[in-house]
Design an enzyme around this catalytic site. Sequence first.
Site, PDB file in Angstrom:
ATOM      1  N   SER A   1     -40.822  21.352 -10.207  1.00 56.72           N
ATOM      2  CA  SER A   1     -40.679  22.015 -11.509  1.00 56.72           C
ATOM      3  C   SER A   1     -41.970  21.801 -12.290  1.00 56.72           C
ATOM      4  O   SER A   1     -42.723  20.857 -12.000  1.00 56.72           O
ATOM      5  CB  SER A   1     -39.516  21.357 -12.268  1.00 56.72           C
ATOM      6  OG  SER A   1     -39.503  21.754 -13.622  1.00 56.72           O
TER       7      SER A   1
ATOM      8  N   TYR B   1     -34.673  13.573 -14.963  1.00 54.02           N
ATOM      9  CA  TYR B   1     -34.981  14.841 -14.273  1.00 54.02           C
ATOM     10  C   TYR B   1     -36.492  15.000 -14.092  1.00 54.02           C
ATOM     11  O   TYR B   1     -36.968  15.283 -12.990  1.00 54.02           O
ATOM     12  CB  TYR B   1     -34.412  16.022 -15.058  1.00 54.02           C
ATOM     13  CG  TYR B   1     -34.758  17.351 -14.422  1.00 54.02           C
ATOM     14  CD1 TYR B   1     -34.127  17.758 -13.249  1.00 54.02           C
ATOM     15  CD2 TYR B   1     -35.730  18.187 -14.976  1.00 54.02           C
ATOM     16  CE1 TYR B   1     -34.455  18.965 -12.642  1.00 54.02           C
ATOM     17  CE2 TYR B   1     -36.059  19.403 -14.379  1.00 54.02           C
ATOM     18  CZ  TYR B   1     -35.417  19.781 -13.213  1.00 54.02           C
ATOM     19  OH  TYR B   1     -35.753  20.975 -12.606  1.00 54.02           O
TER      20      TYR B   1
HETATM   21  N1  LIG Z   1     -33.747  27.011 -13.587  1.00 55.02           N
HETATM   22  C1  LIG Z   1     -34.825  26.377 -14.027  1.00 55.02           C
HETATM   23  O1  LIG Z   1     -35.230  26.519 -15.206  1.00 55.02           O
HETATM   24  C2  LIG Z   1     -35.606  25.497 -13.094  1.00 55.02           C
HETATM   25  C3  LIG Z   1     -36.938  25.178 -13.446  1.00 55.02           C
HETATM   26  C4  LIG Z   1     -37.675  24.378 -12.583  1.00 55.02           C
HETATM   27  C5  LIG Z   1     -37.104  23.897 -11.418  1.00 55.02           C
HETATM   28  N2  LIG Z   1     -35.818  24.213 -11.090  1.00 55.02           N
HETATM   29  C6  LIG Z   1     -35.275  23.668  -9.851  1.00 55.02           C
HETATM   30  O2  LIG Z   1     -34.882  24.718  -9.009  1.00 55.02           O
HETATM   31  C7  LIG Z   1     -33.893  24.258  -8.091  1.00 55.02           C
HETATM   32  C8  LIG Z   1     -32.753  25.255  -8.040  1.00 55.02           C
HETATM   33  O3  LIG Z   1     -32.098  25.269  -9.299  1.00 55.02           O
HETATM   34  P1  LIG Z   1     -31.617  26.608 -10.004  1.00 55.02           P
HETATM   35  O4  LIG Z   1     -32.454  26.823 -11.184  1.00 55.02           O
HETATM   36  O5  LIG Z   1     -31.480  27.702  -9.013  1.00 55.02           O
HETATM   37  O6  LIG Z   1     -30.218  26.115 -10.571  1.00 55.02           O
HETATM   38  P2  LIG Z   1     -28.724  26.420 -10.106  1.00 55.02           P
HETATM   39  O7  LIG Z   1     -28.428  27.864 -10.214  1.00 55.02           O
HETATM   40  O8  LIG Z   1     -27.885  25.455 -10.902  1.00 55.02           O
HETATM   41  O9  LIG Z   1     -28.715  26.002  -8.571  1.00 55.02           O
HETATM   42  C9  LIG Z   1     -28.680  24.672  -8.156  1.00 55.02           C
HETATM   43  C10 LIG Z   1     -28.262  24.634  -6.711  1.00 55.02           C
HETATM   44  O10 LIG Z   1     -28.237  23.252  -6.300  1.00 55.02           O
HETATM   45  C11 LIG Z   1     -27.007  22.996  -5.685  1.00 55.02           C
HETATM   46  N3  LIG Z   1     -26.544  21.619  -5.873  1.00 55.02           N
HETATM   47  C12 LIG Z   1     -26.391  20.950  -7.043  1.00 55.02           C
HETATM   48  N4  LIG Z   1     -25.824  19.752  -6.803  1.00 55.02           N
HETATM   49  C13 LIG Z   1     -25.610  19.686  -5.458  1.00 55.02           C
HETATM   50  C14 LIG Z   1     -25.031  18.718  -4.612  1.00 55.02           C
HETATM   51  N5  LIG Z   1     -24.493  17.577  -5.087  1.00 55.02           N
HETATM   52  N6  LIG Z   1     -24.964  18.955  -3.274  1.00 55.02           N
HETATM   53  C15 LIG Z   1     -25.470  20.115  -2.786  1.00 55.02           C
HETATM   54  N7  LIG Z   1     -26.023  21.079  -3.534  1.00 55.02           N
HETATM   55  C16 LIG Z   1     -26.084  20.859  -4.868  1.00 55.02           C
HETATM   56  C17 LIG Z   1     -26.010  23.950  -6.347  1.00 55.02           C
HETATM   57  O11 LIG Z   1     -24.930  24.215  -5.463  1.00 55.02           O
HETATM   58  P3  LIG Z   1     -23.418  23.701  -5.654  1.00 55.02           P
HETATM   59  O12 LIG Z   1     -23.157  23.539  -7.111  1.00 55.02           O
HETATM   60  O13 LIG Z   1     -22.607  24.778  -5.004  1.00 55.02           O
HETATM   61  O14 LIG Z   1     -23.364  22.427  -4.877  1.00 55.02           O
HETATM   62  C18 LIG Z   1     -26.859  25.195  -6.513  1.00 55.02           C
HETATM   63  O15 LIG Z   1     -26.813  25.996  -5.358  1.00 55.02           O
HETATM   64  C19 LIG Z   1     -33.498  22.866  -8.571  1.00 55.02           C
HETATM   65  O16 LIG Z   1     -34.134  21.898  -7.776  1.00 55.02           O
HETATM   66  C20 LIG Z   1     -34.031  22.822  -9.992  1.00 55.02           C
HETATM   67  O17 LIG Z   1     -34.327  21.510 -10.410  1.00 55.02           O
HETATM   68  C21 LIG Z   1     -35.074  25.003 -11.908  1.00 55.02           C
END
Ligand SMILES: NC(=O)c1ccc[n+]([C@@H]2O[C@H](COP(=O)([O-])OP(=O)(O)OC[C@H]3O[C@@H](n4cnc5c(N)ncnc54)[C@H](OP(=O)(O)O)[C@@H]3O)[C@@H](O)[C@H]2O)c1
Length: 262
Positions: free
Chosen positions: A142, A155
């Site tokens: 991130s 985080y």
């Molecule tokens: N959105 C942002 O602003 C942003 C910015 C920078 C980086 N990121 C990073 O991008 C990545 C993806 O996040 P996203 O933004 O797409 O958010 P998201 O829509 O909340 O997706 C998160 C994913 O992680 C999975 N996950 C969470 N806890 C888990 C667990 N205990 N076991 C297995 N899977 C788990 C969730 O699946 P389940 O709930 O089905 O398990 C979901 O598929 C993350 O690493 C996040 O830190 C996001």
Amino acid sequence: MTDNARPLALVTGASSGIGANLARELARDGHDLVLAARRVEPMRILAEELKAAGARCTIVAADLSKSGAAAALVRELETQGLSVDVLINNAGLGINGRFDTSDPLRVAEILQVNVVALTELTRLLLPSMVKRRKGKVMLVASTAAFQPGPQMAVYCASKTYVLSFGEAIAYELRGVSVTTLCPGATDTEFADVAEAGSSALFKGLLPVMDAKEVARIGYQGLKAGRGVVITGLLNKVMATSSRLSPTPVSIRIANWMMSAGK
Ligand SMILES: NC(=O)c1ccc[n+]([C@@H]2O[C@H](COP(=O)([O-])OP(=O)(O)OC[C@H]3O[C@@H](n4cnc5c(N)ncnc54)[C@H](OP(=O)(O)O)[C@@H]3O)[C@@H](O)[C@H]2O)c1
């Protein structure tokens, strides 16, 4: 390679957001998929969609917050005779708020998913790629990785770990590329899960990017074997400024971005 000669990609956190969109990019570009996350139903729906693009999908229900989950996932793949060519470590979560009042169980969950499972999965799947001198790894970090982040201390620290780890192993390896993807604020379920939806960061301080666009940029970077990919010009400027600014300056800005508007 799998026996049908389509490379096989494992995507963690494939049930929503950036992970689901990375799976779409991979399927469109000729990969079969292993989709892993806790929620099976959204992955079933995604698998149906990806089948139309010619991708064979295997769904594995995995809770990566549990100790030993990465090893169990790898065992499941071995049992099914699946050999991973592309590993996308995308699953992750955060929590907004002061550290001293945070839920200790949530803190443990963040560390286990963002740091421990990501590291273990990479450790377990890399050797066969290295042996074949062929393979690609993506670690989703991130822009939070570039400075300490008050109100999201654990985080941000977890993502600093991911960036440091990714850059280090990318340097070590030959024949296998490691791409660390650093998105800025992106429109997914992340902000709701992290209870950060009302922070300035997600309230339009900077443009909130579309998950599809983030995945497209990330996948192009992965394909090209780039080391670090920051999505969007403004995020690049912010990340570079954070790296160059003295910590007392960058930490104040980060604190303001995470707490203003709450
Ligand atoms: N959105 C942002 O602003 C942003 C910015 C920078 C980086 N990121 C990073 O991008 C990545 C993806 O996040 P996203 O933004 O797409 O958010 P998201 O829509 O909340 O997706 C998160 C994913 O992680 C999975 N996950 C969470 N806890 C888990 C667990 N205990 N076991 C297995 N899977 C788990 C969730 O699946 P389940 O709930 O089905 O398990 C979901 O598929 C993350 O690493 C996040 O830190 C996001």
